[in-house]
Write a protein that holds these residues in place. Structure first.
Motif: not given
Length: 243
Positions: A129, A131, A138
């Motif tokens: 994922p 940021v 994400r």
């Protein structure tokens, strides 16, 4: 200390109050806020914790090993039931998913375990994922927390023909995206006008608070926060790992 909640729902209108409880400071402040507003509503409260790594039998990839025990200890201290939910295989299985459906979801309930999903189309993720405020990249929050909770609400028949207040701890101060969240809205799993009459409202009681106000209420009630904070981490959602 900043006002905990200038306006709040009438707890008497609901059959139950479900608090999404990560074990972090914001979800802890949500619980304390509800109790501060109305001790009489304690019997309606239940805590829900999503196991990021799934029901892994002690194998931790992204979850802090102490988190499950910490959440149980908080629930025991307040005499409130806690239920755990998870996606089969957790974070690691979803991250490494390659030409397979997203895994089945499980949730504990007062009447036993309920499950759903696992029969969708084949798909591939094979990505860590990012940021980002975009939950499509994400993906951990969407797939391992938000969707797991919604699935449990839709699957458990005790939410039918009843009214539920679902509480989470997002705060406007955290990001521009979260600043746009509504403090009170209809939950994504709501179906109040359907045959099952599943009425679910979503309330974010600490949305307007800054971080200091969150720590103030925790200090006021003298609750020992998650050990990760004592180690200097600002969040407890996931621990840092080497892969």
């Amino acid at each position: 200390m900043e006002a905990l909640s200038c306006q709040h729902p009438n707890f008497a209108d609901y059959d139950r109050i479900v608090i999404g409880f990560s074990g972090g400071k914001d979800s802890l402040a949500c619980l304390l806020t509800v109790l501060e507003i109305s001790q009489e509503s304690r019997s309606k409260i239940e805590l829900w914790h999503h196991l990021i790594d799934g029901k892994s039998g002690g194998s931790h990839f992204m979850d802090w090993p102490i988190t499950e025990s910490y959440c149980r200890a908080v629930a025991k201290h307040f005499g409130i039931p806690i239920y755990f939910s998870w996606k089969d295989g957790g974070f690691k299985r979803e991250m490494l998913r390659d030409q397979t459906p997203t895994a089945k979801t499980y949730a504990e309930t007062p009447n036993g375990l309920v499950s759903s999903g696992g029969n969708g189309p084949d798909g591939t993720r094979m990505k860590f994922p990012q940021v980002s405020a975009n939950l499509s990249v994400r993906w951990c929050s969407a797939y391992l927390k938000i969707d797991v909770a919604a699935s449990a609400l839709r699957t458990d028949p005790r939410f039918e023909h009843s009214k539920t207040l679902f509480i989470t701890g997002e705060r406007a101060e955290e990001s521009p995206a979260r600043a746009k969240y509504a403090t009170m809205e209809v939950h994504r799993a709501d179906c109040r006008n359907g045959k099952k009459a599943r009425h679910i409202d979503h309330w974010r009681p600490v949305h307007h608070l800054d971080e200091k106000a969150v720590w103030d209420i925790i200090q006021k009630y003298q609750i020992n926060p998650h050990p990760a904070y004592h180690l200097g981490f600002g969040r407890t959602s996931c621990m840092k790992v080497s892969v």
